[in-house]
Design a protein around this motif. Structure first.
Motif, short mmCIF file in Angstrom:
data_model
loop_
_atom_site.label_atom_id
_atom_site.label_comp_id
_atom_site.label_asym_id
_atom_site.label_seq_id
_atom_site.Cartn_x
_atom_site.Cartn_y
_atom_site.Cartn_z
N ASP A 185 0.80 -1.10 -0.21
CA ASP A 185 0.07 -0.23 -0.13
C ASP A 185 0.93 1.15 -0.09
OD1 ASP A 185 -2.13 -1.48 -0.17
OD2 ASP A 185 -2.54 -1.38 2.22
N TRP A 189 0.80 4.02 -2.84
CA TRP A 189 0.50 5.62 -2.47
C TRP A 189 1.26 6.61 -2.91
CZ3 TRP A 189 -1.92 3.46 2.51
CH2 TRP A 189 -3.29 2.79 2.09
N ARG A 223 1.80 12.50 3.47
CA ARG A 223 0.29 11.99 3.06
C ARG A 223 0.20 10.63 2.94
NH1 ARG A 223 -2.14 11.69 -1.84
NH2 ARG A 223 -4.41 12.20 -1.84
N SER A 224 1.24 9.97 2.30
CA SER A 224 1.22 8.36 2.36
C SER A 224 1.23 7.70 3.32
CB SER A 224 2.42 8.05 1.37
OG SER A 224 2.47 8.64 -0.08
N ARG A 227 -2.45 8.10 5.08
CA ARG A 227 -3.26 7.07 4.45
C ARG A 227 -2.99 5.80 4.83
NH1 ARG A 227 -3.62 7.78 -1.98
NH2 ARG A 227 -5.25 6.36 -1.76
N ALA A 230 -4.88 5.68 8.32
CA ALA A 230 -6.18 5.62 8.19
C ALA A 230 -6.54 4.19 7.53
CB ALA A 230 -6.91 6.56 6.95
N ARG A 231 -5.69 3.24 6.79
CA ARG A 231 -6.08 1.96 6.52
C ARG A 231 -5.98 1.08 7.86
NH1 ARG A 231 -5.73 -0.86 1.77
NH2 ARG A 231 -6.73 0.83 0.97
#
Length: 388
Positions: A185, A189, A223-224, A227, A230-231
């Motif tokens: 992931d 990203w 930012r990556s 995310r 968040a995952r």
């Protein structure tokens, strides 16, 4: 013959030409000797060739015929029982695990697209550099049937001299379940973020704008990681249970530009082989305060949220270096960086293989990265850049 039954003079001439004229040529004369009689028109003279006239070049009877060419010598078969070359090792002795894969990772029928291959290999040549990249499952994971926790992404954005090359290496945590998914992931990203801003990034690299590159790439990395957190929340996991380290390399396809940009967060290593010796050029920034915010993003870096998420716990690393002809720049994940720094025999062997001559092919590079060292059984992931 005349009407009276007597031969005419014309008939006499014809008869004389055919059989000759002489007193002894009458009906009671003996036949001429065979050797003296002229041949009839339908007969063949003794001195003439008796081979068929419809096959020119035929040899007369009794002539010597050249022998047929000898057949080529038979190639001897390879000797039986000769083993194929096996993966080499350096150091005190061979590692404990077998050098080849033993067990496949467990698969779920609903998540087949999340499977990771044992080995990934890639390469390219742009401008003044040649790229080789490989990711290999570690000996321990091969034996236990665990997936490769490292992820590797190689991508080109744009075309021509303005094209931007990205190499991303992510390493999942050793003890976390689903670490290979987190690494994949994170590579995906960061690739999306770099791809959306590739035009400005390529321009900044070719212009040597280190300050703007540092701030922009810092925000892209944060930012990556946001995310990724968040995952983890979606899966009901704490942030440290679904995370990975990230290391990236940016190159331009412009042959006149030799600036190589490294950035990332987490463990690993950045090395340079110059004049036959390895140099550890990993940047070592100071740990930032927990409440600090990354620098503001330049307006031209598109596709980012206005309010960035919290920065990762580990510091952001950045370095822009200029390659010289003959240099080899090595971006290594943790499983490759640790033995390279801890085992001098490995560093010496790779320096001997990569320090002179042309860059290795893909198969040779894969064999080089699989040089095994006792005590180091993690995944091996790295990317190397040869400067022309």
């Amino acid at each position: 013959m005349s009407p009276q039954g007597e031969p005419s003079s014309a008939a006499d001439d014809w008869w004389d030409k055919l059989y000759g004229d002489g007193a002894d040529d009458g009906p009671d004369a003996p036949p001429p000797a065979p050797g003296n009689r002229p041949p009839a028109p339908w007969e063949t003279a003794a001195h003439e060739r008796r081979t068929p006239r419809t096959f020119p070049g035929a040899q007369p009877p009794g002539a010597s015929v050249p022998p047929p060419p000898a057949p080529p010598p038979a190639v001897p078969p390879p000797p039986a029982g000769v083993p194929r070359p096996r993966t080499a090792h350096v150091g005190d002795g061979p590692p404990t695990y077998d050098p080849e894969p033993t067990a496949l990772p467990a698969a779920h029928p609903e998540e087949l697209d999340r499977l990771t291959a044992d080995t990934v290999l890639d390469g390219a040549r742009y401008g003044a550099c040649t790229l080789r990249a490989a990711s290999v499952r570690g000996d321990s994971a091969r034996y236990r049937g665990e997936p490769r926790r490292d992820a590797l992404l190689t991508a080109r954005f744009g075309a021509g001299d303005e094209a931007l090359l990205l190499v991303a290496v992510a390493t999942g945590a050793r003890t976390a379940d689903g670490a290979h998914r987190a690494a994949a992931d994170l590579c995906h990203w960061i690739g999306e973020s770099v791809g959306r801003s590739h035009a400005r990034l390529s321009e900044d690299i070719r212009a040597g704008r280190r300050g703007e590159l540092r701030s922009g790439l810092h925000r892209l990395a944060d930012r990556s990681f946001g995310r990724l957190r968040a995952r983890a929340a979606e899966r009901g996991l704490p942030p440290d249970a679904y995370t990975a380290g990230l290391r990236c390399l940016l190159l331009t396809a412009d042959p006149a530009c030799r600036i190589r940009v490294f950035f990332g967060v987490g463990d690993g290593g950045l090395f340079r082989l110059r004049d036959g010796s390895w140099q550890f050029i990993e940047p070592t920034p100071a740990q930032p305060p927990a409440a600090s915010e990354p620098p503001p993003l330049p307006p031209s870096y598109a596709g980012l949220p206005p309010e960035p998420p919290a920065p990762p716990a580990e510091p952001f690393r950045f370095r822009a270096s200029v390659g010289r002809p003959g240099d080899v720049l090595l971006l290594a994940g943790r499983g490759m960086a640790e033995p390279l720094r801890g085992e001098p025999a490995l560093a010496g062997e790779l320096a001997a293989r990569w320090g002179a001559g042309a860059p290795p092919g893909l198969a040779a590079f894969l064999a080089d990265t699989q040089l095994r060292v006792k005590g180091y059984a993690d995944d091996r992931t790295c990317a190397a850049v040869w400067e022309a």
